[in-house]
Design an enzyme around this catalytic site. Structure first.
Site, PDB file in Angstrom:
ATOM      1  N   LYS A 158       0.892  -1.158   0.000  1.00  0.00           N
ATOM      2  CA  LYS A 158       0.000   0.000   0.000  1.00  0.00           C
ATOM      3  C   LYS A 158       0.932   1.211   0.000  1.00  0.00           C
ATOM      4  CE  LYS A 158      -4.088   1.900   2.272  1.00  0.00           C
ATOM      5  NZ  LYS A 158      -4.847   2.242   1.062  1.00  0.00           N
TER       6      LYS A 158
HETATM    7  N1  PMP Z   1      -7.422  -1.222  -3.221  1.00  0.00           N
HETATM    8  C1  PMP Z   1      -6.909   0.006  -3.050  1.00  0.00           C
HETATM    9  C2  PMP Z   1      -6.174   0.647  -4.178  1.00  0.00           C
HETATM   10  C3  PMP Z   1      -7.069   0.669  -1.819  1.00  0.00           C
HETATM   11  O1  PMP Z   1      -6.576   1.891  -1.631  1.00  0.00           O
HETATM   12  C4  PMP Z   1      -7.800   0.042  -0.777  1.00  0.00           C
HETATM   13  C5  PMP Z   1      -7.998   0.748   0.527  1.00  0.00           C
HETATM   14  N2  PMP Z   1      -6.917   0.495   1.404  1.00  0.00           N
HETATM   15  C6  PMP Z   1      -8.312  -1.238  -1.007  1.00  0.00           C
HETATM   16  C7  PMP Z   1      -8.113  -1.846  -2.233  1.00  0.00           C
HETATM   17  C8  PMP Z   1      -9.056  -1.963   0.072  1.00  0.00           C
HETATM   18  O2  PMP Z   1      -8.175  -2.309   1.109  1.00  0.00           O
HETATM   19  P1  PMP Z   1      -8.667  -2.488   2.614  1.00  0.00           P
HETATM   20  O3  PMP Z   1      -9.875  -3.324   2.581  1.00  0.00           O
HETATM   21  O4  PMP Z   1      -7.516  -3.165   3.275  1.00  0.00           O
HETATM   22  O5  PMP Z   1      -8.937  -1.123   3.153  1.00  0.00           O
END
Ligand code: PMP
Length: 289
Positions: A158
Protein backbone atom coordinates in the site's frame (compact mmCIF):
# COMPACT_ATOMS: atom_id res chain seq x y z
CA UNK A 1 -16.36 22.52 8.23
CA UNK A 2 -13.24 21.25 9.94
CA UNK A 3 -11.07 23.14 7.44
CA UNK A 4 -7.94 22.22 5.51
CA UNK A 5 -6.18 19.09 6.73
CA UNK A 6 -3.07 21.04 7.78
CA UNK A 7 -5.04 23.64 9.70
CA UNK A 8 -7.03 21.90 12.41
CA UNK A 9 -7.04 21.55 16.17
CA UNK A 10 -5.89 18.25 17.63
CA UNK A 11 -2.89 15.99 17.99
CA UNK A 12 -0.90 13.85 15.60
CA UNK A 13 1.57 11.16 16.63
CA UNK A 14 4.89 11.74 14.91
CA UNK A 15 8.18 9.88 15.35
CA UNK A 16 7.41 8.69 18.85
CA UNK A 17 5.42 11.53 20.35
CA UNK A 18 2.17 13.45 20.13
CA UNK A 19 2.56 16.87 18.54
CA UNK A 20 0.18 19.74 17.88
CA UNK A 21 -1.76 19.12 14.65
CA UNK A 22 -0.39 22.23 12.89
CA UNK A 23 3.20 21.33 13.85
CA UNK A 24 3.14 17.89 12.18
CA UNK A 25 5.33 19.02 9.27
CA UNK A 26 8.14 17.72 7.05
CA UNK A 27 10.91 19.54 5.19
CA UNK A 28 10.63 20.23 1.45
CA UNK A 29 13.74 18.05 0.85
CA UNK A 30 11.99 14.98 2.23
CA UNK A 31 12.93 12.00 0.04
CA UNK A 32 9.34 10.69 -0.11
CA UNK A 33 8.01 13.90 -1.61
CA UNK A 34 10.36 13.58 -4.58
CA UNK A 35 10.56 9.81 -5.13
CA UNK A 36 7.35 8.33 -3.59
CA UNK A 37 9.22 6.45 -0.85
CA UNK A 38 6.09 6.32 1.26
CA UNK A 39 3.63 3.67 2.47
CA UNK A 40 0.45 4.10 4.45
CA UNK A 41 -2.59 2.50 6.04
CA UNK A 42 -6.26 3.39 6.23
CA UNK A 43 -8.12 1.97 9.20
CA UNK A 44 -11.38 2.62 11.00
CA UNK A 45 -11.96 2.75 14.72
CA UNK A 46 -15.48 1.72 15.77
CA UNK A 47 -16.66 2.16 19.38
CA UNK A 48 -13.08 2.63 20.57
CA UNK A 49 -11.65 -0.43 18.80
CA UNK A 50 -9.73 -0.33 15.52
CA UNK A 51 -11.10 -3.03 13.24
CA UNK A 52 -8.24 -5.44 12.43
CA UNK A 53 -5.72 -2.88 13.70
CA UNK A 54 -2.94 -5.44 14.11
CA UNK A 55 -3.44 -6.71 10.54
CA UNK A 56 -3.11 -3.11 9.29
CA UNK A 57 0.09 -2.56 11.30
CA UNK A 58 1.55 -5.80 9.94
CA UNK A 59 0.64 -4.71 6.40
CA UNK A 60 2.23 -1.30 6.97
CA UNK A 61 5.53 -2.87 7.99
CA UNK A 62 5.28 -5.29 5.06
CA UNK A 63 4.58 -2.49 2.56
CA UNK A 64 7.64 -0.64 3.85
CA UNK A 65 9.78 -3.78 3.50
CA UNK A 66 8.61 -4.14 -0.09
CA UNK A 67 9.95 -0.60 -0.67
CA UNK A 68 13.25 -1.48 1.00
CA UNK A 69 12.42 0.48 4.16
CA UNK A 70 12.38 -0.74 7.73
CA UNK A 71 9.94 1.09 10.00
CA UNK A 72 11.76 1.67 13.32
CA UNK A 73 8.66 0.68 15.33
CA UNK A 74 7.23 -2.76 16.06
CA UNK A 75 3.62 -3.75 15.40
CA UNK A 76 2.94 -3.32 19.15
CA UNK A 77 4.43 0.17 19.13
CA UNK A 78 2.40 1.14 16.06
CA UNK A 79 -0.75 -0.12 17.82
CA UNK A 80 0.10 1.99 20.88
CA UNK A 81 0.70 5.04 18.69
CA UNK A 82 -2.73 4.68 17.04
CA UNK A 83 -4.59 4.43 20.35
CA UNK A 84 -2.54 7.29 21.86
CA UNK A 85 -3.53 9.49 18.90
CA UNK A 86 -7.22 8.51 19.20
CA UNK A 87 -7.22 9.17 22.93
CA UNK A 88 -5.47 12.53 22.58
CA UNK A 89 -8.20 13.65 20.16
CA UNK A 90 -11.04 12.16 22.20
CA UNK A 91 -12.23 9.90 19.36
CA UNK A 92 -13.92 6.52 19.63
CA UNK A 93 -15.06 6.50 16.00
CA UNK A 94 -12.56 7.76 13.46
CA UNK A 95 -10.53 6.97 10.39
CA UNK A 96 -6.88 6.27 11.25
CA UNK A 97 -4.06 7.09 8.86
CA UNK A 98 -0.59 5.75 9.58
CA UNK A 99 2.10 6.82 7.13
CA UNK A 100 5.77 5.85 6.95
CA UNK A 101 8.23 7.57 4.67
CA UNK A 102 11.86 8.14 3.95
CA UNK A 103 12.68 11.51 5.36
CA UNK A 104 15.27 14.18 4.70
CA UNK A 105 18.84 13.18 5.46
CA UNK A 106 22.29 12.76 4.01
CA UNK A 107 20.98 11.81 0.56
CA UNK A 108 18.87 13.72 -1.91
CA UNK A 109 19.29 11.48 -4.95
CA UNK A 110 17.27 8.39 -5.84
CA UNK A 111 19.39 6.30 -3.49
CA UNK A 112 18.64 7.20 0.10
CA UNK A 113 19.56 4.31 2.35
CA UNK A 114 21.09 6.72 4.89
CA UNK A 115 17.93 8.80 5.29
CA UNK A 116 15.75 7.96 8.30
CA UNK A 117 12.46 6.13 7.89
CA UNK A 118 9.82 8.10 9.75
CA UNK A 119 6.33 7.28 11.00
CA UNK A 120 3.28 9.39 11.76
CA UNK A 121 -0.25 8.46 12.80
CA UNK A 122 -3.09 10.90 12.24
CA UNK A 123 -6.85 10.53 12.19
CA UNK A 124 -10.05 12.26 11.28
CA UNK A 125 -13.76 11.78 11.46
CA UNK A 126 -14.89 10.35 8.12
CA UNK A 127 -18.47 9.38 7.24
CA UNK A 128 -19.59 7.38 4.20
CA UNK A 129 -16.81 7.38 1.58
CA UNK A 130 -19.23 7.34 -1.38
CA UNK A 131 -21.86 9.68 0.09
CA UNK A 132 -25.40 8.40 -0.46
CA UNK A 133 -24.22 5.48 -2.65
CA UNK A 134 -24.80 3.18 0.34
CA UNK A 135 -28.51 3.36 -0.51
CA UNK A 136 -28.65 3.94 -4.26
CA UNK A 137 -25.48 2.30 -5.53
CA UNK A 138 -22.36 4.10 -6.67
CA UNK A 139 -21.82 5.13 -10.30
CA UNK A 140 -18.43 3.91 -11.47
CA UNK A 141 -16.45 5.02 -14.53
CA UNK A 142 -13.93 2.82 -16.31
CA UNK A 143 -10.38 4.14 -15.87
CA UNK A 144 -8.17 4.66 -18.89
CA UNK A 145 -5.13 3.59 -16.82
CA UNK A 146 -4.33 -0.06 -16.03
CA UNK A 147 -3.18 -1.62 -12.75
CA UNK A 148 0.50 -2.41 -13.39
CA UNK A 149 2.25 -5.76 -13.47
CA UNK A 150 3.83 -7.02 -10.23
CA UNK A 151 7.06 -7.12 -12.24
CA UNK A 152 6.81 -3.35 -12.70
CA UNK A 153 6.09 -2.18 -9.15
CA UNK A 154 5.40 -3.95 -5.83
CA UNK A 155 1.63 -4.20 -6.29
CA UNK A 156 1.08 -5.88 -2.90
CA UNK A 157 2.34 -2.76 -1.08
CA UNK A 158 0.00 0.00 0.00
CA UNK A 159 2.48 2.49 -1.38
CA UNK A 160 2.00 6.12 -2.39
CA UNK A 161 3.41 5.55 -5.89
CA UNK A 162 0.60 3.17 -6.76
CA UNK A 163 -1.95 5.95 -6.16
CA UNK A 164 -0.73 8.36 -8.84
CA UNK A 165 -3.04 6.84 -11.48
CA UNK A 166 -5.78 6.47 -8.85
CA UNK A 167 -5.95 10.21 -8.26
CA UNK A 168 -5.87 10.90 -12.02
CA UNK A 169 -8.59 8.32 -12.72
CA UNK A 170 -10.79 9.51 -9.87
CA UNK A 171 -10.51 13.13 -11.03
CA UNK A 172 -11.52 12.08 -14.55
CA UNK A 173 -14.45 10.04 -13.17
CA UNK A 174 -15.71 12.83 -10.92
CA UNK A 175 -15.51 15.33 -13.77
CA UNK A 176 -17.98 13.08 -15.64
CA UNK A 177 -20.32 12.72 -12.63
CA UNK A 178 -19.14 9.29 -11.46
CA UNK A 179 -18.08 8.46 -7.88
CA UNK A 180 -15.03 6.39 -8.74
CA UNK A 181 -13.23 4.51 -11.51
CA UNK A 182 -12.71 0.79 -12.09
CA UNK A 183 -9.29 -0.34 -13.31
CA UNK A 184 -8.52 -3.26 -15.57
CA UNK A 185 -5.07 -4.71 -14.98
CA UNK A 186 -2.10 -4.91 -17.37
CA UNK A 187 -3.56 -8.16 -18.83
CA UNK A 188 -7.00 -6.67 -19.34
CA UNK A 189 -8.69 -8.38 -16.38
CA UNK A 190 -11.07 -6.50 -14.08
CA UNK A 191 -8.97 -5.37 -11.10
CA UNK A 192 -10.12 -2.84 -8.47
CA UNK A 193 -11.28 0.73 -7.96
CA UNK A 194 -9.05 3.62 -6.88
CA UNK A 195 -9.40 2.79 -3.19
CA UNK A 196 -11.55 -0.31 -2.97
CA UNK A 197 -11.88 -3.92 -4.16
CA UNK A 198 -14.84 -5.15 -6.21
CA UNK A 199 -17.33 -8.04 -5.97
CA UNK A 200 -20.04 -9.29 -8.34
CA UNK A 201 -23.09 -11.52 -7.91
CA UNK A 202 -24.57 -13.86 -10.51
CA UNK A 203 -27.08 -16.63 -9.87
CA UNK A 204 -26.58 -16.44 -6.10
CA UNK A 205 -22.80 -16.90 -6.33
CA UNK A 206 -20.13 -14.30 -5.78
CA UNK A 207 -17.25 -13.53 -8.14
CA UNK A 208 -14.30 -11.31 -7.29
CA UNK A 209 -11.04 -10.67 -9.15
CA UNK A 210 -8.06 -12.75 -8.04
CA UNK A 211 -5.79 -10.40 -6.08
CA UNK A 212 -2.61 -11.19 -8.00
CA UNK A 213 -1.87 -7.68 -9.29
CA UNK A 214 -3.47 -5.30 -6.80
CA UNK A 215 -4.00 -4.79 -3.07
CA UNK A 216 -5.64 -7.81 -1.44
CA UNK A 217 -7.74 -5.62 0.86
CA UNK A 218 -8.30 -6.54 4.47
CA UNK A 219 -12.00 -5.79 3.95
CA UNK A 220 -11.98 -8.00 0.84
CA UNK A 221 -10.53 -10.90 2.82
CA UNK A 222 -12.99 -10.28 5.67
CA UNK A 223 -16.00 -10.26 3.33
CA UNK A 224 -14.88 -13.42 1.48
CA UNK A 225 -14.50 -15.27 4.81
CA UNK A 226 -17.86 -13.95 6.03
CA UNK A 227 -19.66 -15.08 2.85
CA UNK A 228 -18.05 -18.53 2.87
CA UNK A 229 -19.02 -18.97 6.52
CA UNK A 230 -22.61 -18.27 5.48
CA UNK A 231 -22.34 -20.96 2.82
CA UNK A 232 -22.16 -18.57 -0.14
CA UNK A 233 -19.90 -19.74 -2.98
CA UNK A 234 -17.16 -17.20 -3.70
CA UNK A 235 -15.07 -17.49 -6.86
CA UNK A 236 -11.73 -15.65 -6.77
CA UNK A 237 -10.76 -15.66 -10.41
CA UNK A 238 -9.71 -13.64 -13.43
CA UNK A 239 -12.73 -11.72 -14.71
CA UNK A 240 -12.90 -10.29 -18.23
CA UNK A 241 -14.57 -6.89 -18.81
CA UNK A 242 -17.10 -8.46 -21.21
CA UNK A 243 -18.49 -10.40 -18.23
CA UNK A 244 -19.66 -7.17 -16.56
CA UNK A 245 -22.85 -7.23 -18.63
CA UNK A 246 -23.93 -10.58 -17.14
CA UNK A 247 -23.50 -9.74 -13.45
CA UNK A 248 -26.66 -8.90 -11.47
CA UNK A 249 -25.24 -7.17 -8.40
CA UNK A 250 -21.98 -5.45 -7.54
CA UNK A 251 -20.37 -3.91 -4.47
CA UNK A 252 -17.08 -2.40 -3.40
CA UNK A 253 -15.11 -3.20 -0.24
CA UNK A 254 -12.53 -1.15 1.59
CA UNK A 255 -11.80 0.25 5.01
CA UNK A 256 -13.11 3.66 3.99
CA UNK A 257 -15.77 2.35 1.57
CA UNK A 258 -16.84 -0.49 3.93
CA UNK A 259 -19.37 -2.41 1.76
CA UNK A 260 -20.77 0.03 -0.81
CA UNK A 261 -23.32 -1.10 -3.42
CA UNK A 262 -22.63 -0.27 -7.07
CA UNK A 263 -25.51 0.69 -9.38
CA UNK A 264 -23.53 1.28 -12.56
CA UNK A 265 -20.14 0.69 -14.16
CA UNK A 266 -19.74 2.53 -17.46
CA UNK A 267 -22.69 1.34 -19.58
CA UNK A 268 -23.60 -1.61 -17.31
CA UNK A 269 -26.20 -1.42 -14.55
CA UNK A 270 -26.69 -3.50 -11.39
CA UNK A 271 -29.48 -3.83 -8.87
CA UNK A 272 -28.85 -3.12 -5.20
CA UNK A 273 -30.03 -6.64 -4.36
CA UNK A 274 -30.57 -8.74 -1.27
CA UNK A 275 -27.09 -10.28 -1.07
CA UNK A 276 -25.50 -6.83 -1.42
CA UNK A 277 -27.67 -5.36 1.34
CA UNK A 278 -27.15 -8.41 3.59
CA UNK A 279 -23.38 -8.28 3.11
CA UNK A 280 -23.26 -4.55 3.90
CA UNK A 281 -25.34 -5.11 7.05
CA UNK A 282 -23.28 -8.12 8.17
CA UNK A 283 -20.05 -6.14 7.74
CA UNK A 284 -21.46 -3.22 9.74
CA UNK A 285 -22.36 -5.62 12.52
CA UNK A 286 -18.98 -7.36 12.46
CA UNK A 287 -16.89 -4.18 12.73
CA UNK A 288 -18.86 -3.09 15.79
CA UNK A 289 -18.94 -6.53 17.44
N1 PMP B 1 -7.42 -1.22 -3.22
C1 PMP B 1 -6.91 0.01 -3.05
C2 PMP B 1 -6.17 0.65 -4.18
C3 PMP B 1 -7.07 0.67 -1.82
O1 PMP B 1 -6.58 1.89 -1.63
C4 PMP B 1 -7.80 0.04 -0.78
C5 PMP B 1 -8.00 0.75 0.53
N2 PMP B 1 -6.92 0.50 1.40
C6 PMP B 1 -8.31 -1.24 -1.01
C7 PMP B 1 -8.11 -1.85 -2.23
C8 PMP B 1 -9.06 -1.96 0.07
O2 PMP B 1 -8.17 -2.31 1.11
P1 PMP B 1 -8.67 -2.49 2.61
O3 PMP B 1 -9.88 -3.32 2.58
O4 PMP B 1 -7.52 -3.16 3.27
O5 PMP B 1 -8.94 -1.12 3.15
Amino acid sequence: MAGAYDDRDGKIWMDGKLVEWRDAKVHILTHALHYASSVFEGERCYNGKIFKGVEHSIRLRKSAELLDMEIPYSVEQIEEAKYAMLKANGWTDAYVRAVAWRGAGEDMGVSAARNPVRLAVAGWEWGAYYGDAKMKGAKIDIAKWKRPSPETIPTAAKAAGLYMICTMSKHAAEAKGFSDALFMDYRGYVAECTGANIFFVKGGEVHTPLADAFLNGITRQTVIAMLREQGVTVHERHIMPDELEGFEQCWLTGTAAEVTPVGQIGPYTFEVGQLTRDTAAAYEKLVRA
